[in-house]
Design a protein around this motif. Sequence first.
Motif, PDB file in Angstrom:
ATOM      1  N   SER A   1      43.000 -29.386  57.468  1.00  0.00           N
ATOM      2  CA  SER A   1      41.167 -29.134  57.596  1.00  0.00           C
ATOM      3  C   SER A   1      40.380 -29.497  56.347  1.00  0.00           C
ATOM      4  O   SER A   1      39.365 -29.120  56.204  1.00  0.00           O
ATOM      5  CB  SER A   1      41.007 -27.603  57.823  1.00  0.00           C
ATOM      6  OG  SER A   1      41.528 -26.726  56.760  1.00  0.00           O
ATOM      7  N   SER A   2      41.107 -30.325  55.586  1.00  0.00           N
ATOM      8  CA  SER A   2      40.375 -30.743  54.590  1.00  0.00           C
ATOM      9  C   SER A   2      40.549 -32.302  54.343  1.00  0.00           C
ATOM     10  O   SER A   2      41.513 -32.992  54.906  1.00  0.00           O
ATOM     11  CB  SER A   2      41.045 -30.347  53.071  1.00  0.00           C
ATOM     12  OG  SER A   2      42.383 -30.681  52.840  1.00  0.00           O
ATOM     13  N   SER A   3      39.931 -32.916  53.156  1.00  0.00           N
ATOM     14  CA  SER A   3      40.148 -34.384  53.150  1.00  0.00           C
ATOM     15  C   SER A   3      41.380 -34.616  52.585  1.00  0.00           C
ATOM     16  O   SER A   3      41.665 -36.021  52.511  1.00  0.00           O
ATOM     17  CB  SER A   3      38.874 -34.893  52.313  1.00  0.00           C
ATOM     18  OG  SER A   3      37.758 -34.679  53.215  1.00  0.00           O
ATOM     19  N   ALA A   4      42.055 -33.843  52.349  1.00  0.00           N
ATOM     20  CA  ALA A   4      43.737 -34.286  51.869  1.00  0.00           C
ATOM     21  C   ALA A   4      44.235 -35.130  52.854  1.00  0.00           C
ATOM     22  O   ALA A   4      45.031 -35.845  52.628  1.00  0.00           O
ATOM     23  CB  ALA A   4      44.354 -33.003  51.580  1.00  0.00           C
TER      24      ALA A   4
ATOM     25  N   LYS B   1      42.914 -37.040  54.742  1.00  0.00           N
ATOM     26  CA  LYS B   1      42.576 -38.364  54.871  1.00  0.00           C
ATOM     27  C   LYS B   1      43.006 -39.201  53.493  1.00  0.00           C
ATOM     28  O   LYS B   1      42.962 -40.395  53.387  1.00  0.00           O
ATOM     29  CB  LYS B   1      41.059 -38.551  54.583  1.00  0.00           C
ATOM     30  CG  LYS B   1      40.310 -37.925  55.976  1.00  0.00           C
ATOM     31  CD  LYS B   1      38.724 -37.934  55.551  1.00  0.00           C
ATOM     32  CE  LYS B   1      38.179 -36.945  56.268  1.00  0.00           C
ATOM     33  NZ  LYS B   1      36.604 -36.782  55.877  1.00  0.00           N
ATOM     34  N   GLY B   2      43.781 -38.456  52.649  1.00  0.00           N
ATOM     35  CA  GLY B   2      44.369 -39.154  51.529  1.00  0.00           C
ATOM     36  C   GLY B   2      43.837 -38.874  50.140  1.00  0.00           C
ATOM     37  O   GLY B   2      44.304 -39.281  49.109  1.00  0.00           O
ATOM     38  N   GLU B   3      42.997 -37.861  50.158  1.00  0.00           N
ATOM     39  CA  GLU B   3      42.220 -37.453  48.876  1.00  0.00           C
ATOM     40  C   GLU B   3      43.538 -36.845  47.969  1.00  0.00           C
ATOM     41  O   GLU B   3      44.101 -35.957  48.437  1.00  0.00           O
ATOM     42  CB  GLU B   3      41.082 -36.714  49.027  1.00  0.00           C
ATOM     43  CG  GLU B   3      40.377 -36.234  47.689  1.00  0.00           C
ATOM     44  CD  GLU B   3      38.993 -35.630  48.064  1.00  0.00           C
ATOM     45  OE1 GLU B   3      38.876 -34.764  48.865  1.00  0.00           O
ATOM     46  OE2 GLU B   3      37.933 -36.120  47.566  1.00  0.00           O
ATOM     47  N   SER B   4      43.222 -37.232  46.632  1.00  0.00           N
ATOM     48  CA  SER B   4      44.134 -36.329  45.576  1.00  0.00           C
ATOM     49  C   SER B   4      43.922 -35.063  45.282  1.00  0.00           C
ATOM     50  O   SER B   4      42.461 -34.803  45.431  1.00  0.00           O
ATOM     51  CB  SER B   4      44.343 -37.481  44.543  1.00  0.00           C
ATOM     52  OG  SER B   4      43.120 -37.353  43.877  1.00  0.00           O
ATOM     53  N   VAL B   5      44.724 -34.628  44.763  1.00  0.00           N
ATOM     54  CA  VAL B   5      44.502 -33.083  44.254  1.00  0.00           C
ATOM     55  C   VAL B   5      43.565 -33.412  43.167  1.00  0.00           C
ATOM     56  O   VAL B   5      42.396 -32.425  42.805  1.00  0.00           O
ATOM     57  CB  VAL B   5      45.812 -32.479  43.691  1.00  0.00           C
ATOM     58  CG1 VAL B   5      45.433 -31.296  42.841  1.00  0.00           C
ATOM     59  CG2 VAL B   5      46.810 -31.884  44.956  1.00  0.00           C
ATOM     60  N   SER B   6      43.562 -34.183  42.131  1.00  0.00           N
ATOM     61  CA  SER B   6      42.660 -34.479  41.015  1.00  0.00           C
ATOM     62  C   SER B   6      41.313 -34.441  41.626  1.00  0.00           C
ATOM     63  O   SER B   6      40.124 -34.096  40.944  1.00  0.00           O
ATOM     64  CB  SER B   6      43.218 -35.710  40.267  1.00  0.00           C
ATOM     65  OG  SER B   6      44.393 -35.508  39.952  1.00  0.00           O
ATOM     66  N   ASP B   7      41.157 -35.461  42.581  1.00  0.00           N
ATOM     67  CA  ASP B   7      39.571 -35.611  43.255  1.00  0.00           C
ATOM     68  C   ASP B   7      39.205 -34.332  43.617  1.00  0.00           C
ATOM     69  O   ASP B   7      37.993 -34.085  43.647  1.00  0.00           O
ATOM     70  CB  ASP B   7      39.782 -36.874  43.969  1.00  0.00           C
ATOM     71  CG  ASP B   7      39.693 -38.212  43.303  1.00  0.00           C
ATOM     72  OD1 ASP B   7      39.873 -38.232  42.153  1.00  0.00           O
ATOM     73  OD2 ASP B   7      39.887 -39.343  44.043  1.00  0.00           O
ATOM     74  N   THR B   8      40.125 -33.979  44.601  1.00  0.00           N
ATOM     75  CA  THR B   8      39.659 -32.624  45.305  1.00  0.00           C
ATOM     76  C   THR B   8      39.248 -31.448  44.316  1.00  0.00           C
ATOM     77  O   THR B   8      37.975 -30.777  44.473  1.00  0.00           O
ATOM     78  CB  THR B   8      40.802 -31.820  45.903  1.00  0.00           C
ATOM     79  OG1 THR B   8      41.087 -32.952  46.902  1.00  0.00           O
ATOM     80  CG2 THR B   8      40.393 -30.693  46.830  1.00  0.00           C
ATOM     81  N   ILE B   9      39.769 -31.361  43.163  1.00  0.00           N
ATOM     82  CA  ILE B   9      39.558 -30.053  42.308  1.00  0.00           C
ATOM     83  C   ILE B   9      38.128 -30.682  41.334  1.00  0.00           C
ATOM     84  O   ILE B   9      37.392 -29.778  41.251  1.00  0.00           O
ATOM     85  CB  ILE B   9      40.713 -29.864  41.340  1.00  0.00           C
ATOM     86  CG1 ILE B   9      40.312 -28.403  40.404  1.00  0.00           C
ATOM     87  CG2 ILE B   9      41.023 -30.809  40.173  1.00  0.00           C
ATOM     88  CD1 ILE B   9      40.118 -27.246  41.513  1.00  0.00           C
ATOM     89  N   ARG B  10      37.965 -31.723  41.179  1.00  0.00           N
ATOM     90  CA  ARG B  10      36.754 -32.316  40.333  1.00  0.00           C
ATOM     91  C   ARG B  10      35.613 -31.839  41.301  1.00  0.00           C
ATOM     92  O   ARG B  10      34.471 -31.372  41.000  1.00  0.00           O
ATOM     93  CB  ARG B  10      36.763 -33.574  40.245  1.00  0.00           C
ATOM     94  CG  ARG B  10      37.731 -33.991  39.095  1.00  0.00           C
ATOM     95  CD  ARG B  10      37.901 -35.536  38.633  1.00  0.00           C
ATOM     96  NE  ARG B  10      36.749 -35.849  37.657  1.00  0.00           N
ATOM     97  CZ  ARG B  10      36.897 -36.928  37.064  1.00  0.00           C
ATOM     98  NH1 ARG B  10      38.025 -37.484  36.890  1.00  0.00           N
ATOM     99  NH2 ARG B  10      35.713 -37.295  36.420  1.00  0.00           N
ATOM    100  N   VAL B  11      35.769 -32.133  42.680  1.00  0.00           N
ATOM    101  CA  VAL B  11      34.722 -31.766  43.368  1.00  0.00           C
ATOM    102  C   VAL B  11      34.508 -30.193  43.619  1.00  0.00           C
ATOM    103  O   VAL B  11      33.310 -29.745  43.672  1.00  0.00           O
ATOM    104  CB  VAL B  11      35.032 -32.619  44.978  1.00  0.00           C
ATOM    105  CG1 VAL B  11      33.903 -32.069  45.990  1.00  0.00           C
ATOM    106  CG2 VAL B  11      35.099 -34.068  44.766  1.00  0.00           C
ATOM    107  N   ILE B  12      35.375 -29.455  44.064  1.00  0.00           N
ATOM    108  CA  ILE B  12      35.405 -28.096  43.977  1.00  0.00           C
ATOM    109  C   ILE B  12      34.793 -27.403  42.755  1.00  0.00           C
ATOM    110  O   ILE B  12      33.943 -26.636  42.901  1.00  0.00           O
ATOM    111  CB  ILE B  12      36.975 -27.568  44.306  1.00  0.00           C
ATOM    112  CG1 ILE B  12      37.322 -28.017  45.565  1.00  0.00           C
ATOM    113  CG2 ILE B  12      36.924 -26.048  44.226  1.00  0.00           C
ATOM    114  CD1 ILE B  12      36.613 -27.742  46.775  1.00  0.00           C
TER     115      ILE B  12
END
Length: 307
Positions: free
Chosen positions: A75-78, A80-91
């Motif tokens: 249910s997240s953009s993970a 679609k292949g988004e990295s943990v690093s990018d996800t946390i920067r957005v969060i």
Amino acid sequence: MRHLLSPLDLSVEETDQLLSLASDIEKNRSKYAHVCDGKKLATLFFEPSTRTRLSFESAMLSLGGSVLGVSSADSSSAAKGESVSDTIRVISCYADICAMRHPKEGSAYVAASKSSIPVINAGDGGHQHPTQTLTDLLTIKSLKGRLGDMTVGLCGDLKFGRTVHSLIHALVRYPGIRFVLISPPELKVPDYIKENVLDANHIPYRETTNLDDAMEELDILYMTRVQRERFFNEEDYIRMKDCYILDQEKMKLAKPDMFVLHPLPRVNEISVEVDDDPRAAYFKQAQYGVYVRMALIMTLLEVEKPC
Ligand code: CP
């Protein structure tokens, strides 16, 4: 800014302070009802959870804050292949603090290195689960009145069980701790923990496959589920899944003041007939998870304790 990635991120003194705060929260919940007004907790769960995610959400709501999050990788953009690093920067742009569970060991450390908000490791693969450990410590302290001078039996999947790994790290810091490690040979505590944590701290322990023989010497019995999701081979899981089943016959071998803990979920490893035994503490333990997470959120957000 502080993170909680391992139980060792808190000193013994800080851990004891946090447990005291959690105990005060248990007794005086209304006092804390607005200490996090306006704050947001993000729950990023890329692996299934009932207790950890919902107790974090309950904790933040009980402090007056609000919650947002994802409950699966799909249910997240993970997805679609988004990295943990990018996800946390957005969060970090959306929330004040984040609790994250991920199937990969070390993922919380990666997130913390890129985050501008406190990151709480809510379980990273078979590695660590520090907030379960805080819950376990609060439960043991409430039941026994102390955290040292006791024999703790850890039973089941000691190889993949991250709650066991974190609990060992935390308990060796209290004097007079002894362990009985009860598992099938294939699911023993990993050597790196025996060498770097138990042996390095001169902690007495013994390994056995026999739960019955160990029962009478234990002050705490910490049962665990065989972690199906970490097995490479379903046949191995089926062979080992019911290796230990705690029932009332086994409970007769235990001390009258021995307590049974389990991080839950359970599958078959504790028979439901044990639930009515006054020494069964695992549902109380789940309740304590809310108080320690309230205390942890306050600590990491540096919220002042109300008078
Ligand atoms: N104890 C624990 O981590 O439970 P959940 O997997 O339900 O969060």
